[in-house]
Design an enzyme around this catalytic site. Structure first.
Site, PDB file in Angstrom:
ATOM      1  N   GLY A  70      14.753  95.842 -92.043  1.00 15.02           N
ATOM      2  CA  GLY A  70      13.408  96.000 -91.795  1.00 15.02           C
ATOM      3  C   GLY A  70      12.406  95.962 -92.839  1.00 15.02           C
ATOM      4  N   HIS A 139       4.509  92.746 -94.511  1.00  8.17           N
ATOM      5  CA  HIS A 139       3.184  92.628 -94.350  1.00  8.17           C
ATOM      6  C   HIS A 139       2.455  93.149 -95.726  1.00  8.17           C
ATOM      7  CE1 HIS A 139       3.897  91.505 -90.394  1.00  8.17           C
ATOM      8  NE2 HIS A 139       2.706  91.666 -89.927  1.00  8.17           N
TER       9      HIS A 139
HETATM   10 MG    MG Z   1       4.248  89.646 -86.687  1.00  5.31          MG
END
Ligand code: MG
Length: 221
Positions: A70, A139
């Protein structure tokens, strides 16, 4: 794209819009005639179905990288944490079992090669030119820049660099994917093609590579 892949994809956890998935499939169908494809951020396999289905038609290969623990935003207490993906045996997020199940369900075990490690580890001794690189990993600026620096350079002439989760409005989403998209554009190496929702699509120019100074590999967050 064959209907059964769509049905399977709908059942798989993930953040890829079906319209984005179909665009990725169509690009992959062209790209995988030229060489192998690679994605960063396998998660539970939703995008691997779209790219893998196209690769299978061309008897090509998709390398799919993920440490399967994750990303930052998917950890306990964070916004994208999914308790169903928390493995209580090891007390960690674990998406690998679902990823394997997706490959099995979709008949892509002979097409998709899982690489279970960090993106920079997979890149360490990499030499193979790629027809398509799909960046859809962590991200944070650090994660997105690492993925860009490690992999964008391997996109062959006429190949594609796809970047997911580009939000022009910072209110709608993090800006790291947009940052690397703009870096790629400013390198002069890529031509901008129309976006599909949050999917950025760049094609590497056919002209000879610019000097290393213009390769757009410096990533300042
Ligand atoms: Mg994505």
């Amino acid at each position: 794209m064959k209907t059964d892949y769509n049905i399977i994809s709908d059942a798989v956890k993930g953040f890829l819009d079906p319209e984005e998935g179909l665009r990725i499939y169509n690009i992959s169908l062209t790209a995988s005639q030229m060489g192998p494809c690679l994605e960063i951020g396998s998660y539970c396999g939703k995008s691997a179905i779209y790219i893998g289905a196209a690769c299978k038609e061309n008897h090509a290969i998709l390398f799919s990288i993920d440490h399967h623990r994750g990303s930052e935003e998917q950890q306990p207490g964070e916004g994208y944490f999914d308790p169903e993906l928390f493995d209580h045996r090891i007390f960690k997020v674990n998406t690998f079992e679902l990823f394997r199940k997706t490959l099995e369900m979709s008949g892509l075990e002979q097409t998709v090669v899982p690489m279970v490690c960090a993106s920079e580890v997979a890149a360490r001794m990499w030499k193979t030119p790629l027809s398509l690189v799909f960046i859809d990993g962590g991200h944070s600026y650090e994660a997105a820049c690492t993925d860009y620096q490690c992999w964008a350079r391997y996109v062959m002439s006429g190949g594609y660099l796809l970047i997911h989760d580009i939000f022009p409005d910072p209110e709608k989403g993090g800006q790291a994917p947009r940052h690397i998209y703009e870096l790629a554009l400013s390198s002069g190496l890529f031509e901008e093609l129309p976006m599909t929702k949050t999917l950025g699509v760049l094609r590497r120019n056919l002209s000879p590579s610019p000097s290393p100074k213009r390769r757009g590999e410096i990533c300042k967050a």
